[in-house]
Motif scaffolding. Structure first.
Motif, mmCIF file in Angstrom:
data_model
loop_
_atom_site.group_PDB
_atom_site.id
_atom_site.type_symbol
_atom_site.label_atom_id
_atom_site.label_comp_id
_atom_site.label_asym_id
_atom_site.label_seq_id
_atom_site.Cartn_x
_atom_site.Cartn_y
_atom_site.Cartn_z
ATOM 1 N N ILE A 72 0.840 -1.201 0.000
ATOM 2 C CA ILE A 72 0.000 0.000 0.000
ATOM 3 C C ILE A 72 0.875 1.250 0.000
ATOM 4 O O ILE A 72 0.592 2.241 -0.685
ATOM 5 N N ASP A 73 1.956 1.227 0.776
ATOM 6 C CA ASP A 73 2.888 2.354 0.798
ATOM 7 C C ASP A 73 3.449 2.603 -0.602
ATOM 8 O O ASP A 73 3.550 3.747 -1.052
ATOM 9 N N ALA A 74 3.802 1.531 -1.307
ATOM 10 C CA ALA A 74 4.349 1.679 -2.661
ATOM 11 C C ALA A 74 3.292 2.212 -3.624
ATOM 12 O O ALA A 74 3.592 3.029 -4.493
ATOM 13 N N LEU A 75 2.046 1.756 -3.481
ATOM 14 C CA LEU A 75 0.980 2.278 -4.332
ATOM 15 C C LEU A 75 0.819 3.785 -4.139
ATOM 16 O O LEU A 75 0.620 4.536 -5.108
ATOM 17 N N ALA A 76 0.908 4.240 -2.897
ATOM 18 C CA ALA A 76 0.755 5.667 -2.617
ATOM 19 C C ALA A 76 1.887 6.474 -3.235
ATOM 20 O O ALA A 76 1.699 7.626 -3.635
ATOM 21 N N ARG A 77 3.063 5.867 -3.352
ATOM 22 C CA ARG A 77 4.213 6.582 -3.923
ATOM 23 C C ARG A 77 4.282 6.464 -5.443
ATOM 24 O O ARG A 77 5.111 7.095 -6.076
ATOM 25 N N SER A 78 3.419 5.636 -6.006
ATOM 26 C CA SER A 78 3.440 5.409 -7.452
ATOM 27 C C SER A 78 2.581 6.448 -8.165
ATOM 28 O O SER A 78 1.879 7.243 -7.537
ATOM 29 N N SER A 79 2.617 6.412 -9.488
ATOM 30 C CA SER A 79 1.818 7.339 -10.288
ATOM 31 C C SER A 79 0.572 6.664 -10.875
ATOM 32 O O SER A 79 -0.030 7.181 -11.812
ATOM 33 N N LEU A 80 0.166 5.530 -10.313
ATOM 34 C CA LEU A 80 -1.040 4.856 -10.791
ATOM 35 C C LEU A 80 -2.242 5.793 -10.655
ATOM 36 O O LEU A 80 -2.411 6.464 -9.637
ATOM 37 N N PRO A 81 -3.119 5.859 -11.653
ATOM 38 C CA PRO A 81 -4.283 6.744 -11.579
ATOM 39 C C PRO A 81 -5.279 6.269 -10.528
ATOM 40 O O PRO A 81 -5.287 5.089 -10.156
ATOM 41 N N PRO A 82 -6.148 7.160 -10.030
ATOM 42 C CA PRO A 82 -7.129 6.786 -9.002
ATOM 43 C C PRO A 82 -8.002 5.600 -9.392
ATOM 44 O O PRO A 82 -8.329 4.769 -8.536
ATOM 45 N N ALA A 83 -8.387 5.511 -10.655
ATOM 46 C CA ALA A 83 -9.224 4.387 -11.086
ATOM 47 C C ALA A 83 -8.508 3.055 -10.859
ATOM 48 O O ALA A 83 -9.127 2.056 -10.460
ATOM 49 N N ALA A 84 -7.197 3.036 -11.102
ATOM 50 C CA ALA A 84 -6.425 1.811 -10.871
ATOM 51 C C ALA A 84 -6.328 1.505 -9.385
ATOM 52 O O ALA A 84 -6.423 0.344 -8.969
ATOM 53 N N LEU A 85 -6.149 2.547 -8.568
ATOM 54 C CA LEU A 85 -6.098 2.340 -7.119
ATOM 55 C C LEU A 85 -7.425 1.792 -6.609
ATOM 56 O O LEU A 85 -7.463 0.913 -5.739
#
Length: 285
Positions: A227-240
């Motif tokens: 989850i920490d890595a997801l927050a630091r990534s540039s994945l768009p909100p829809a992907a999150l």
């Protein structure tokens, strides 16, 4: 590199490596800070002088923490009045701050962060144990041990929690020091999942809050580093959103009574709480 030995200003004294020999400057506010400039240019000595932060600790802390992003991970905060002393701050994951030092100022900063008085930031909690730093002396090269003491570390737990990115911004700290420290504290050199495309600091905290709203507590606990890595990534909100939905739908594994008993018998309550919080408690038929 963190040049701690540059002069503060003409006629006002010298900034020593342990940041304790600081003459008051009536033109500066009570709280000042030394945060690495961007880009890091060792020859640009003026950029390393103490900069004004404010006369109110809340204000000063907000000012310093707002500068933490993907390139600035460490900062000295200095109380120029009385015996307040100094505190070394490290940015830890998304919105957490690791406070180093046994000064009165360090204690005040910990209390503020623990009370969540500084919006968007929280205190990085350390284990309840406080192993004296001197226990590392026989295991570390004297130069490395002195680096820790000069920078205000007082316990092994403080040293273990300091992130590699922040340590690299301390003067005379390099890969050999970090490898030696991790070897004796049992911490791996890279404690966070790598992310290909990083984003800015405030956006990371916003994305962490976004994920926290969408993830069930057991799921967030199970996948903490992810989850920490997801927050630091540039994945768009829809992907999150989709990832959170899939993770929440996973069936939690059942609690194994033997594991729970072993942790409880050993008195490892934090580990037991984490285990129970990430597993499904079943009831006898």
């Amino acid at each position: 590199m963190w040049p701690n030995d540059y002069p503060v200003s003409a006629g006002t004294g010298t900034m020593t490596s342990d940041m304790t020999n600081i003459d008051p400057d009536p033109l500066m506010p009570r709280y000042t800070h030394r945060t690495p400039p961007e880009p890091l240019v060792a020859s640009d000595t003026a950029s390393w002088y103490p900069q004004p932060a404010g006369d109110d600790l809340d204000e000063a802390l907000r000012h310093v923490l707002d500068q933490f992003d993907n390139t600035k991970h460490a900062s000295w905060v200095i109380d120029k009045k009385g015996d307040g002393g100094t505190a070394l701050l490290f940015a830890i994951d998304t919105g957490a701050v690791h406070v180093v030092g046994g000064s009165a100022l360090a204690g005040e900063i910990r209390a503020l962060l623990a009370s969540e008085a500084i919006g968007g930031w929280r205190l990085h909690e350390l284990p309840s144990t406080a192993t004296p730093l001197r226990t590392l002396r026989p295991q570390l090269d004297v130069r490395f041990y002195n680096l820790l003491t000069r920078n205000g570390f007082t316990t092994v737990e403080e040293a273990a929690a300091a992130p590699d990115e922040g340590l690299r911004q301390l003067r005379n700290v390099g890969p050999k020091f970090i490898a030696a420290l991790r070897a004796v504290t049992g911490e791996s050199e890279e404690r966070r999942l790598a992310v290909t495309s990083l984003i800015a600091g405030q956006e990371i905290r916003d994305r962490q809050a976004y994920l926290d709203e969408r993830l069930q507590v057991p799921t967030a606990l199970r996948y903490g580093p992810f989850i920490d890595a997801l927050a630091r990534s540039s994945l768009p909100p829809a992907a999150l959103d989709k990832i959170a939905e899939v993770l929440n739908a996973e069936d939690l594994p059942p609690v194994d009574p033997t594991v729970a008993l072993l942790l409880e018998t050993a008195g490892e309550q934090p580990l037991l709480d984490h285990y129970l919080g990430t597993h499904r408690i079943t009831t006898p038929d």
